[in-house]
Design a protein around this motif. Structure first.
Motif, PDB file in Angstrom:
ATOM      1  N   LEU A   1      15.594   3.661 -17.143  1.00 41.29           N
ATOM      2  CA  LEU A   1      16.361   4.263 -16.059  1.00 41.29           C
ATOM      3  C   LEU A   1      17.841   4.007 -16.298  1.00 41.29           C
ATOM      4  O   LEU A   1      18.226   2.905 -16.681  1.00 41.29           O
ATOM      5  CB  LEU A   1      15.944   3.671 -14.709  1.00 41.29           C
ATOM      6  CG  LEU A   1      14.461   3.736 -14.340  1.00 41.29           C
ATOM      7  CD1 LEU A   1      14.219   3.042 -12.995  1.00 41.29           C
ATOM      8  CD2 LEU A   1      13.965   5.174 -14.299  1.00 41.29           C
ATOM      9  N   THR A   2      18.661   5.017 -16.062  1.00 44.86           N
ATOM     10  CA  THR A   2      20.115   4.862 -16.185  1.00 44.86           C
ATOM     11  C   THR A   2      20.777   5.548 -14.998  1.00 44.86           C
ATOM     12  O   THR A   2      20.181   6.388 -14.319  1.00 44.86           O
ATOM     13  CB  THR A   2      20.649   5.486 -17.483  1.00 44.86           C
ATOM     14  OG1 THR A   2      20.318   6.890 -17.514  1.00 44.86           O
ATOM     15  CG2 THR A   2      20.046   4.818 -18.709  1.00 44.86           C
ATOM     16  N   GLU A   3      22.026   5.168 -14.749  1.00 46.33           N
ATOM     17  CA  GLU A   3      22.802   5.831 -13.689  1.00 46.33           C
ATOM     18  C   GLU A   3      24.244   5.991 -14.163  1.00 46.33           C
ATOM     19  O   GLU A   3      24.664   5.337 -15.116  1.00 46.33           O
ATOM     20  CB  GLU A   3      22.672   5.081 -12.366  1.00 46.33           C
ATOM     21  CG  GLU A   3      23.091   3.635 -12.363  1.00 46.33           C
ATOM     22  CD  GLU A   3      24.596   3.485 -12.169  1.00 46.33           C
ATOM     23  OE1 GLU A   3      25.204   4.323 -11.482  1.00 46.33           O
ATOM     24  OE2 GLU A   3      25.151   2.525 -12.723  1.00 46.33           O
ATOM     25  N   PRO A   4      25.019   6.889 -13.544  1.00 44.21           N
ATOM     26  CA  PRO A   4      26.328   7.275 -14.085  1.00 44.21           C
ATOM     27  C   PRO A   4      27.323   6.152 -14.305  1.00 44.21           C
ATOM     28  O   PRO A   4      28.196   6.247 -15.171  1.00 44.21           O
ATOM     29  CB  PRO A   4      26.844   8.274 -13.036  1.00 44.21           C
ATOM     30  CG  PRO A   4      25.623   8.845 -12.408  1.00 44.21           C
ATOM     31  CD  PRO A   4      24.648   7.713 -12.377  1.00 44.21           C
ATOM     32  N   ASN A   5      27.229   5.061 -13.547  1.00 45.28           N
ATOM     33  CA  ASN A   5      28.182   3.968 -13.714  1.00 45.28           C
ATOM     34  C   ASN A   5      27.883   3.081 -14.906  1.00 45.28           C
ATOM     35  O   ASN A   5      28.668   2.204 -15.244  1.00 45.28           O
ATOM     36  CB  ASN A   5      28.230   3.123 -12.442  1.00 45.28           C
ATOM     37  CG  ASN A   5      28.910   3.849 -11.302  1.00 45.28           C
ATOM     38  OD1 ASN A   5      30.126   3.989 -11.269  1.00 45.28           O
ATOM     39  ND2 ASN A   5      28.113   4.341 -10.362  1.00 45.28           N
TER      40      ASN A   5
ATOM     41  N   HIS B   1      18.995   8.829  -6.919  1.00 47.76           N
ATOM     42  CA  HIS B   1      18.352   7.652  -7.481  1.00 47.76           C
ATOM     43  C   HIS B   1      17.722   7.991  -8.824  1.00 47.76           C
ATOM     44  O   HIS B   1      17.122   9.057  -8.988  1.00 47.76           O
ATOM     45  CB  HIS B   1      17.248   7.129  -6.551  1.00 47.76           C
ATOM     46  CG  HIS B   1      17.772   6.462  -5.318  1.00 47.76           C
ATOM     47  ND1 HIS B   1      17.058   5.518  -4.625  1.00 47.76           N
ATOM     48  CD2 HIS B   1      18.951   6.596  -4.655  1.00 47.76           C
ATOM     49  CE1 HIS B   1      17.760   5.110  -3.581  1.00 47.76           C
ATOM     50  NE2 HIS B   1      18.908   5.751  -3.584  1.00 47.76           N
ATOM     51  N   SER B   2      17.860   7.081  -9.778  1.00 44.27           N
ATOM     52  CA  SER B   2      17.102   7.165 -11.026  1.00 44.27           C
ATOM     53  C   SER B   2      15.840   6.355 -10.810  1.00 44.27           C
ATOM     54  O   SER B   2      15.904   5.134 -10.642  1.00 44.27           O
ATOM     55  CB  SER B   2      17.926   6.599 -12.179  1.00 44.27           C
ATOM     56  OG  SER B   2      17.183   6.622 -13.386  1.00 44.27           O
ATOM     57  N   SER B   3      14.686   7.018 -10.775  1.00 47.03           N
ATOM     58  CA  SER B   3      13.464   6.360 -10.321  1.00 47.03           C
ATOM     59  C   SER B   3      12.282   6.661 -11.224  1.00 47.03           C
ATOM     60  O   SER B   3      12.262   7.664 -11.940  1.00 47.03           O
ATOM     61  CB  SER B   3      13.101   6.826  -8.893  1.00 47.03           C
ATOM     62  OG  SER B   3      14.129   6.553  -7.980  1.00 47.03           O
TER      63      SER B   3
ATOM     64  N   THR C   1      20.277   2.382  -8.613  1.00 52.91           N
ATOM     65  CA  THR C   1      21.541   2.975  -8.225  1.00 52.91           C
ATOM     66  C   THR C   1      22.642   2.015  -8.659  1.00 52.91           C
ATOM     67  O   THR C   1      22.366   0.927  -9.167  1.00 52.91           O
ATOM     68  CB  THR C   1      21.612   3.209  -6.702  1.00 52.91           C
ATOM     69  OG1 THR C   1      21.315   1.984  -6.021  1.00 52.91           O
ATOM     70  CG2 THR C   1      20.607   4.263  -6.259  1.00 52.91           C
ATOM     71  N   ALA C   2      23.888   2.411  -8.487  1.00 50.30           N
ATOM     72  CA  ALA C   2      25.007   1.575  -8.929  1.00 50.30           C
ATOM     73  C   ALA C   2      24.927   0.206  -8.269  1.00 50.30           C
ATOM     74  O   ALA C   2      25.023   0.077  -7.049  1.00 50.30           O
ATOM     75  CB  ALA C   2      26.333   2.254  -8.597  1.00 50.30           C
ATOM     76  N   GLY C   3      24.709  -0.833  -9.082  1.00 54.45           N
ATOM     77  CA  GLY C   3      24.709  -2.201  -8.592  1.00 54.45           C
ATOM     78  C   GLY C   3      23.474  -2.643  -7.850  1.00 54.45           C
ATOM     79  O   GLY C   3      23.439  -3.750  -7.315  1.00 54.45           O
ATOM     80  N   LYS C   4      22.425  -1.827  -7.814  1.00 52.02           N
ATOM     81  CA  LYS C   4      21.251  -2.180  -7.022  1.00 52.02           C
ATOM     82  C   LYS C   4      19.967  -1.737  -7.716  1.00 52.02           C
ATOM     83  O   LYS C   4      19.884  -0.644  -8.268  1.00 52.02           O
ATOM     84  CB  LYS C   4      21.323  -1.541  -5.644  1.00 52.02           C
ATOM     85  CG  LYS C   4      20.170  -1.903  -4.715  1.00 52.02           C
ATOM     86  CD  LYS C   4      20.207  -1.108  -3.418  1.00 52.02           C
ATOM     87  CE  LYS C   4      21.421  -1.420  -2.595  1.00 52.02           C
ATOM     88  NZ  LYS C   4      21.391  -0.684  -1.286  1.00 52.02           N
TER      89      LYS C   4
ATOM     90  N   VAL D   1      11.319  -5.138 -17.124  1.00 56.32           N
ATOM     91  CA  VAL D   1      11.634  -6.133 -18.148  1.00 56.32           C
ATOM     92  C   VAL D   1      13.133  -6.251 -18.419  1.00 56.32           C
ATOM     93  O   VAL D   1      13.558  -7.163 -19.137  1.00 56.32           O
ATOM     94  CB  VAL D   1      10.885  -5.842 -19.466  1.00 56.32           C
ATOM     95  CG1 VAL D   1       9.396  -6.084 -19.298  1.00 56.32           C
ATOM     96  CG2 VAL D   1      11.155  -4.433 -19.965  1.00 56.32           C
ATOM     97  N   SER D   2      13.928  -5.347 -17.836  1.00 54.74           N
ATOM     98  CA  SER D   2      15.374  -5.429 -18.047  1.00 54.74           C
ATOM     99  C   SER D   2      16.085  -4.760 -16.887  1.00 54.74           C
ATOM    100  O   SER D   2      15.619  -3.750 -16.348  1.00 54.74           O
ATOM    101  CB  SER D   2      15.775  -4.749 -19.359  1.00 54.74           C
ATOM    102  OG  SER D   2      17.192  -4.735 -19.522  1.00 54.74           O
ATOM    103  N   TRP D   3      17.189  -5.364 -16.494  1.00 56.72           N
ATOM    104  CA  TRP D   3      18.118  -4.757 -15.529  1.00 56.72           C
ATOM    105  C   TRP D   3      19.516  -5.192 -15.935  1.00 56.72           C
ATOM    106  O   TRP D   3      19.856  -6.366 -15.889  1.00 56.72           O
ATOM    107  CB  TRP D   3      17.790  -5.203 -14.106  1.00 56.72           C
ATOM    108  CG  TRP D   3      18.769  -4.754 -13.059  1.00 56.72           C
ATOM    109  CD1 TRP D   3      19.442  -3.573 -13.007  1.00 56.72           C
ATOM    110  CD2 TRP D   3      19.197  -5.509 -11.916  1.00 56.72           C
ATOM    111  NE1 TRP D   3      20.253  -3.535 -11.899  1.00 56.72           N
ATOM    112  CE2 TRP D   3      20.124  -4.697 -11.205  1.00 56.72           C
ATOM    113  CE3 TRP D   3      18.871  -6.778 -11.403  1.00 56.72           C
ATOM    114  CZ2 TRP D   3      20.732  -5.123 -10.033  1.00 56.72           C
ATOM    115  CZ3 TRP D   3      19.480  -7.205 -10.236  1.00 56.72           C
ATOM    116  CH2 TRP D   3      20.394  -6.382  -9.558  1.00 56.72           C
ATOM    117  N   LYS D   4      20.325  -4.234 -16.380  1.00 55.22           N
ATOM    118  CA  LYS D   4      21.675  -4.523 -16.849  1.00 55.22           C
ATOM    119  C   LYS D   4      22.693  -3.851 -15.949  1.00 55.22           C
ATOM    120  O   LYS D   4      22.479  -2.750 -15.451  1.00 55.22           O
ATOM    121  CB  LYS D   4      21.863  -4.029 -18.289  1.00 55.22           C
ATOM    122  CG  LYS D   4      20.999  -4.771 -19.310  1.00 55.22           C
ATOM    123  CD  LYS D   4      21.236  -4.233 -20.715  1.00 55.22           C
ATOM    124  CE  LYS D   4      20.372  -4.984 -21.731  1.00 55.22           C
ATOM    125  NZ  LYS D   4      20.557  -4.449 -23.107  1.00 55.22           N
ATOM    126  N   ASN D   5      23.817  -4.552 -15.742  1.00 55.98           N
ATOM    127  CA  ASN D   5      24.884  -3.979 -14.926  1.00 55.98           C
ATOM    128  C   ASN D   5      25.725  -3.006 -15.747  1.00 55.98           C
ATOM    129  O   ASN D   5      25.428  -2.735 -16.930  1.00 55.98           O
ATOM    130  CB  ASN D   5      25.722  -5.079 -14.271  1.00 55.98           C
ATOM    131  CG  ASN D   5      26.432  -5.958 -15.296  1.00 55.98           C
ATOM    132  OD1 ASN D   5      26.589  -5.594 -16.464  1.00 55.98           O
ATOM    133  ND2 ASN D   5      26.874  -7.140 -14.850  1.00 55.98           N
TER     134      ASN D   5
END
Length: 306
Positions: free
Chosen positions: A13-17, A98-100, A129-132, A31-35
């Protein structure tokens, strides 16, 4: 959909930010969540990734239909050690911004029905979403009799150093201490800090908990609904060495603060559904005292029996 190092199917999953998340079909595991700066926010063991039938230690794991080690079921249930499917008919549909990904798990064969003799549908929506990062689990009773279960989202958070971390929002609450045969105590400190092994189930917790990392000057905010309890766990040095899928020094850079329904089992009659919700976000702050509002509800979601 791509494949990870173990050839397991994985959704990215990716989002514009610029933030991202990775979700395995095996175990429905994040398994991963990157800011947006590509900094990893979830811990993952430094030891080589496990292969099925054992889940990778780290990320966010699904504990269902039990938490702990009881009866014939494997520890923390079997949902984290099964192959999930893409849910082609999610309801309700996720918001357009939302990227879901929507996943579903049903009893897969006669073996599942032997150890868990009732029919269910377990759905999971993971939204970025951005930051969440938001996880929405749902359990529907598709059997002709009632059943009960416990549930948890096991969050392995990446921290700078466990000695530099404090957890706020659990003060004055009762908890079961799993290191002392589940004896019940009341939290006396104004925050939970760490100088040794900890394995506690805090009861009837607020909808918001703050995990403050002084080393990284970052605070995780955990908001939850439908899961009234919270598990706080770190194995420390001795236990870490005994765990075959955890590096000896990994305990220093990880902390589990889990959303859970443990004390009181969730009971569903035929055709009823339970729904939970968890939101994880980060803020650039080394201190969060006074900002918690335990009475504030989590917007729009609660435990649902339908």
């Amino acid at each position: 959909m791509v494949r990870d190092a173990n050839e397991l199917p994985k959704i990215i999953l990716t989002e514009p930010n610029g933030s991202s998340a990775e979700v395995l079909l095996y175990g429905g595991q994040v398994v991963s969540w990157k800011n947006e700066r590509s900094e990893e926010l979830l811990f993952r063991s430094t030891k080589k990734s496990s292969k099925p039938p054992k889940a990778t230690r780290g990320g966010i794991l699904i504990f269902f239909p039990q938490i702990g080690n009881l009866g014939v079921l494997e520890q923390h249930g079997f949902a984290r050690n099964r192959m999930w499917s893409i849910d082609r008919d999610p309801s309700p549909f996720p918001p357009a911004n939302h990227s879901s990904v929507n996943l579903i798990l049903r009893p897969s064969d006669d073996e599942d029905l032997k150890i868990c003799p009732w029919s269910f549908e377990l759905r999971l929506r993971v939204s970025l979403t951005a930051g969440k990062l938001t996880l929405i689990p749902r359990v529907r009773n598709t059997d002709n009799k009632a059943f009960s279960f416990t549930f948890g989202l096991c969050n392995y958070l990446s921290v700078s150093d466990i000695g530099e971390v404090r957890v706020e929002g659990l003060e004055t609450l009762d908890y079961f201490d799993n290191l002392m045969d589940r004896e019940r105590f009341t939290e006396q400190a104004d925050a939970v800090t760490f100088d040794g092994e900890i394995d506690r189930v805090y009861l009837r917790t607020p909808t918001k908990i703050a995990i403050i990392d002084h080393g990284k000057k970052r605070t995780f905010e955990l908001r939850k609904a439908g899961m009234p309890d919270a598990v706080v766990w770190n194995p420390w040095e001795k236990k870490a060495k005994a765990l075959t899928d955890l590096g000896n020094g990994d305990y220093k850079t990880m902390l589990c603060v889990n959303s859970a329904a443990v004390e009181t089992q969730i009971v569903l009659k035929p055709s009823e559904e339970w729904q939970g919700r968890q939101e994880l976000c980060t803020v650039s702050s080394s201190y969060c005292s006074g900002q918690l509002d335990p009475g504030r509800p989590l917007y729009g979601f609660s435990s649902l029996h339908r």
